[in-house]
Design a protein around this motif. Sequence first.
Motif, PDB file in Angstrom:
ATOM      1  N   CYS A  67      -9.038  -8.533 -19.867  1.00 17.82           N
ATOM      2  CA  CYS A  67      -9.792  -7.317 -20.230  1.00 17.82           C
ATOM      3  C   CYS A  67      -9.776  -6.254 -19.136  1.00 17.82           C
ATOM      4  O   CYS A  67      -9.765  -5.064 -19.427  1.00 17.82           O
ATOM      5  CB  CYS A  67     -11.247  -7.666 -20.549  1.00 17.82           C
ATOM      6  SG  CYS A  67     -11.428  -8.633 -22.063  1.00 17.82           S
ATOM      7  N   HIS A  68      -9.793  -6.684 -17.887  1.00 16.73           N
ATOM      8  CA  HIS A  68      -9.888  -5.723 -16.782  1.00 16.73           C
ATOM      9  C   HIS A  68      -8.532  -5.379 -16.179  1.00 16.73           C
ATOM     10  O   HIS A  68      -8.476  -4.578 -15.247  1.00 16.73           O
ATOM     11  CB  HIS A  68     -10.821  -6.269 -15.696  1.00 16.73           C
ATOM     12  CG  HIS A  68     -12.245  -6.355 -16.142  1.00 16.73           C
ATOM     13  ND1 HIS A  68     -13.055  -5.253 -16.269  1.00 16.73           N
ATOM     14  CD2 HIS A  68     -12.991  -7.421 -16.511  1.00 16.73           C
ATOM     15  CE1 HIS A  68     -14.247  -5.635 -16.689  1.00 16.73           C
ATOM     16  NE2 HIS A  68     -14.237  -6.941 -16.854  1.00 16.73           N
ATOM     17  N   GLY A  69      -7.444  -5.959 -16.705  1.00 16.47           N
ATOM     18  CA  GLY A  69      -6.102  -5.669 -16.231  1.00 16.47           C
ATOM     19  C   GLY A  69      -5.710  -6.546 -15.060  1.00 16.47           C
ATOM     20  O   GLY A  69      -6.553  -6.942 -14.258  1.00 16.47           O
ATOM     21  N   THR A  70      -4.439  -6.853 -14.972  1.00 19.40           N
ATOM     22  CA  THR A  70      -3.957  -7.735 -13.904  1.00 19.40           C
ATOM     23  C   THR A  70      -4.166  -7.126 -12.519  1.00 19.40           C
ATOM     24  O   THR A  70      -4.261  -7.848 -11.532  1.00 19.40           O
ATOM     25  CB  THR A  70      -2.462  -8.088 -14.093  1.00 19.40           C
ATOM     26  OG1 THR A  70      -1.710  -6.878 -14.155  1.00 19.40           O
ATOM     27  CG2 THR A  70      -2.250  -8.909 -15.353  1.00 19.40           C
ATOM     28  N   GLN A  71      -4.238  -5.802 -12.456  1.00 26.37           N
ATOM     29  CA  GLN A  71      -4.496  -5.117 -11.182  1.00 26.37           C
ATOM     30  C   GLN A  71      -5.952  -4.648 -11.092  1.00 26.37           C
ATOM     31  O   GLN A  71      -6.283  -3.827 -10.233  1.00 26.37           O
ATOM     32  CB  GLN A  71      -3.550  -3.928 -11.023  1.00 26.37           C
ATOM     33  CG  GLN A  71      -2.082  -4.289 -11.086  1.00 26.37           C
ATOM     34  CD  GLN A  71      -1.683  -5.279 -10.001  1.00 26.37           C
ATOM     35  OE1 GLN A  71      -2.018  -5.085  -8.838  1.00 26.37           O
ATOM     36  NE2 GLN A  71      -0.985  -6.328 -10.385  1.00 26.37           N
ATOM     37  N   ALA A  72      -6.792  -5.124 -12.019  1.00 24.50           N
ATOM     38  CA  ALA A  72      -8.217  -4.774 -12.082  1.00 24.50           C
ATOM     39  C   ALA A  72      -8.435  -3.281 -12.328  1.00 24.50           C
ATOM     40  O   ALA A  72      -9.492  -2.747 -12.030  1.00 24.50           O
ATOM     41  CB  ALA A  72      -8.955  -5.226 -10.826  1.00 24.50           C
ATOM     42  N   ASP A  73      -7.420  -2.632 -12.900  1.00 24.95           N
ATOM     43  CA  ASP A  73      -7.510  -1.188 -13.120  1.00 24.95           C
ATOM     44  C   ASP A  73      -7.981  -0.820 -14.522  1.00 24.95           C
ATOM     45  O   ASP A  73      -7.970   0.349 -14.901  1.00 24.95           O
ATOM     46  CB  ASP A  73      -6.175  -0.510 -12.798  1.00 24.95           C
ATOM     47  CG  ASP A  73      -5.010  -1.128 -13.557  1.00 24.95           C
ATOM     48  OD1 ASP A  73      -5.204  -2.128 -14.282  1.00 24.95           O
ATOM     49  OD2 ASP A  73      -3.885  -0.612 -13.432  1.00 24.95           O
ATOM     50  N   GLY A  74      -8.411  -1.808 -15.271  1.00 25.91           N
ATOM     51  CA  GLY A  74      -9.011  -1.565 -16.573  1.00 25.91           C
ATOM     52  C   GLY A  74      -8.041  -1.656 -17.730  1.00 25.91           C
ATOM     53  O   GLY A  74      -6.886  -1.269 -17.610  1.00 25.91           O
ATOM     54  N   ARG A  75      -8.526  -2.213 -18.817  1.00 31.12           N
ATOM     55  CA  ARG A  75      -7.826  -2.249 -20.105  1.00 31.12           C
ATOM     56  C   ARG A  75      -8.904  -2.097 -21.165  1.00 31.12           C
ATOM     57  O   ARG A  75      -9.388  -1.002 -21.381  1.00 31.12           O
ATOM     58  CB  ARG A  75      -7.056  -3.559 -20.270  1.00 31.12           C
ATOM     59  CG  ARG A  75      -5.823  -3.635 -19.392  1.00 31.12           C
ATOM     60  CD  ARG A  75      -4.986  -4.848 -19.623  1.00 31.12           C
ATOM     61  NE  ARG A  75      -4.707  -5.067 -21.042  1.00 31.12           N
ATOM     62  CZ  ARG A  75      -4.221  -6.172 -21.519  1.00 31.12           C
ATOM     63  NH1 ARG A  75      -3.983  -7.182 -20.725  1.00 31.12           N
ATOM     64  NH2 ARG A  75      -3.983  -6.322 -22.795  1.00 31.12           N
ATOM     65  N   ILE A  76      -9.330  -3.207 -21.718  1.00 31.57           N
ATOM     66  CA  ILE A  76     -10.464  -3.194 -22.648  1.00 31.57           C
ATOM     67  C   ILE A  76     -11.735  -2.979 -21.836  1.00 31.57           C
ATOM     68  O   ILE A  76     -12.580  -2.171 -22.187  1.00 31.57           O
ATOM     69  CB  ILE A  76     -10.546  -4.521 -23.438  1.00 31.57           C
ATOM     70  CG1 ILE A  76      -9.303  -4.702 -24.292  1.00 31.57           C
ATOM     71  CG2 ILE A  76     -11.809  -4.567 -24.283  1.00 31.57           C
ATOM     72  CD1 ILE A  76      -9.122  -6.100 -24.821  1.00 31.57           C
TER      73      ILE A  76
END
Length: 124
Positions: A67-76
């Motif tokens: 949900c937060h993206g593999t780089q922690a840069d956001g998705r859902i």
Amino acid sequence: MDNQLATKDSWIWQTALAVLAIFAVVILVVLGVYQFRLSDPYVRNVLSLSGNPVQGHEIFQMNCAGCHGTQADGRIGPSLLGVSDRKSKISLIQQVISGQTPPMPQFQPNPQEMADLLSYLESL
């Protein structure tokens, strides 16, 4: 005219005192909530441990990256870059374990895993 000035001054002082009283109550409530959270045995245990950001990254990839993206840069979910600048450790712990922010699921890592995750989040 002097009576109007005295009434206006009195109103200003009363308003200022009311604002200060409200501010004091808010501060006391915030401190009370912080103290309550700090009294939680799980939170105290997590905060007493030294986290490993490498382990925390692995935990993040397994549980949070979807949900937060593999780089922690956001998705859902929102970007977590700089999250430790915006939230305290206690707030982050509560966010992870509470599940009170839909659609974020409740997640109860053991204390060491949580300390590792916090360490990783602080590195972002």
